[in-house]
Design a protein around this motif. Structure first.
Motif, PDB file in Angstrom:
ATOM      1  N   ILE A  38       0.872  -1.174   0.000  1.00  0.00           N
ATOM      2  CA  ILE A  38       0.000   0.000   0.000  1.00  0.00           C
ATOM      3  C   ILE A  38       0.906   1.218   0.000  1.00  0.00           C
ATOM      4  O   ILE A  38       1.731   1.383   0.898  1.00  0.00           O
ATOM      5  N   SER A  39       0.770   2.049  -1.024  1.00  0.00           N
ATOM      6  CA  SER A  39       1.599   3.256  -1.112  1.00  0.00           C
ATOM      7  C   SER A  39       0.724   4.492  -0.960  1.00  0.00           C
ATOM      8  O   SER A  39      -0.435   4.501  -1.360  1.00  0.00           O
ATOM      9  N   ASP A  64       2.008   6.626   6.333  1.00  0.00           N
ATOM     10  CA  ASP A  64       2.575   7.972   6.392  1.00  0.00           C
ATOM     11  C   ASP A  64       2.644   8.606   5.006  1.00  0.00           C
ATOM     12  O   ASP A  64       2.623   7.917   3.983  1.00  0.00           O
ATOM     13  N   ALA A  65       2.762   9.923   4.980  1.00  0.00           N
ATOM     14  CA  ALA A  65       2.878  10.671   3.727  1.00  0.00           C
ATOM     15  C   ALA A  65       4.061  10.158   2.927  1.00  0.00           C
ATOM     16  O   ALA A  65       5.131   9.874   3.488  1.00  0.00           O
ATOM     17  N   ASN A  66       3.863  10.006   1.627  1.00  0.00           N
ATOM     18  CA  ASN A  66       4.927   9.569   0.714  1.00  0.00           C
ATOM     19  C   ASN A  66       5.648   8.319   1.217  1.00  0.00           C
ATOM     20  O   ASN A  66       6.872   8.252   1.196  1.00  0.00           O
ATOM     21  N   SER A  67       4.876   7.338   1.665  1.00  0.00           N
ATOM     22  CA  SER A  67       5.443   6.115   2.239  1.00  0.00           C
ATOM     23  C   SER A  67       4.791   4.873   1.652  1.00  0.00           C
ATOM     24  O   SER A  67       3.777   4.943   0.965  1.00  0.00           O
ATOM     25  N   VAL A  68       5.387   3.736   2.002  1.00  0.00           N
ATOM     26  CA  VAL A  68       4.913   2.431   1.549  1.00  0.00           C
ATOM     27  C   VAL A  68       4.832   1.500   2.753  1.00  0.00           C
ATOM     28  O   VAL A  68       5.707   1.518   3.618  1.00  0.00           O
ATOM     29  N   VAL A  69       3.782   0.680   2.791  1.00  0.00           N
ATOM     30  CA  VAL A  69       3.635  -0.368   3.792  1.00  0.00           C
ATOM     31  C   VAL A  69       3.456  -1.672   3.029  1.00  0.00           C
ATOM     32  O   VAL A  69       2.673  -1.738   2.087  1.00  0.00           O
ATOM     33  N   GLY A  70       4.199  -2.711   3.426  1.00  0.00           N
ATOM     34  CA  GLY A  70       4.103  -3.985   2.726  1.00  0.00           C
ATOM     35  C   GLY A  70       3.835  -5.137   3.665  1.00  0.00           C
ATOM     36  O   GLY A  70       4.243  -5.126   4.828  1.00  0.00           O
ATOM     37  N   PHE A  71       3.135  -6.138   3.136  1.00  0.00           N
ATOM     38  CA  PHE A  71       2.804  -7.345   3.886  1.00  0.00           C
ATOM     39  C   PHE A  71       3.139  -8.562   3.038  1.00  0.00           C
ATOM     40  O   PHE A  71       2.683  -8.662   1.905  1.00  0.00           O
ATOM     41  N   VAL A  95      -3.764   6.999  -2.310  1.00  0.00           N
ATOM     42  CA  VAL A  95      -3.283   5.689  -1.865  1.00  0.00           C
ATOM     43  C   VAL A  95      -3.443   4.701  -3.026  1.00  0.00           C
ATOM     44  O   VAL A  95      -4.434   4.746  -3.752  1.00  0.00           O
ATOM     45  N   ASN A  96      -2.444   3.836  -3.190  1.00  0.00           N
ATOM     46  CA  ASN A  96      -2.485   2.827  -4.246  1.00  0.00           C
ATOM     47  C   ASN A  96      -2.328   1.437  -3.645  1.00  0.00           C
ATOM     48  O   ASN A  96      -1.569   1.244  -2.688  1.00  0.00           O
ATOM     49  N   PHE A  97      -3.056   0.478  -4.225  1.00  0.00           N
ATOM     50  CA  PHE A  97      -2.964  -0.919  -3.820  1.00  0.00           C
ATOM     51  C   PHE A  97      -2.201  -1.703  -4.878  1.00  0.00           C
ATOM     52  O   PHE A  97      -2.476  -1.567  -6.069  1.00  0.00           O
ATOM     53  N   HIS A  98      -1.261  -2.519  -4.433  1.00  0.00           N
ATOM     54  CA  HIS A  98      -0.524  -3.432  -5.298  1.00  0.00           C
ATOM     55  C   HIS A  98      -0.624  -4.798  -4.625  1.00  0.00           C
ATOM     56  O   HIS A  98      -0.061  -4.993  -3.536  1.00  0.00           O
ATOM     57  N   ILE A  99      -1.359  -5.726  -5.230  1.00  0.00           N
ATOM     58  CA  ILE A  99      -1.578  -7.041  -4.630  1.00  0.00           C
ATOM     59  C   ILE A  99      -1.107  -8.108  -5.611  1.00  0.00           C
ATOM     60  O   ILE A  99      -1.562  -8.146  -6.754  1.00  0.00           O
TER      61      ILE A  99
END
Length: 105
Positions: A38-39, A64-71, A95-99
């Protein structure tokens, strides 16, 4: 012998209300989610939520602003009727989703 196809299950900008990101293609295909990224390209913190088959797996997480969270996960959407879905939404369309994952058929 089963065929396995690696694929992008979703790569899209978020909506601000729950929307379908992926639908299993038919009753004989099982999907396996392996990664969710999730970016947030906004200049302020945002939140995002992801559900699989109606069950929340990423519960309103702060990005957070201009950040990425990954799982890195291994979650199965079994072949079934009705088709199984992955849904998601965020507090902003920045926000963008990459799955990613694979389908077994």
């Amino acid at each position: 012998l089963m065929a396995v196809t690696s694929k992008v299950l979703a790569r899209t900008a978020a909506a601000t209300s729950s929307t379908t990101l992926y639908t299993s293609p038919n009753t004989s295909t099982t999907a396996v989610v392996t990664n969710i990224v999730i970016s947030n390209t906004a200049t302020s913190q945002s939140t995002a939520t992801v559900s699989m088959d109606g069950v929340v797996i990423v519960p309103t997480i702060k990005v957070d602003a201009n950040s990425v969270v990954g799982f890195d996960i291994k979650q199965v959407l079994p072949a079934n009727n009705p088709a199984k879905t992955i849904t998601g939404y965020a507090s902003t369309t920045a926000v963008n989703f990459h799955i990613a994952g694979y389908e077994v058929y």
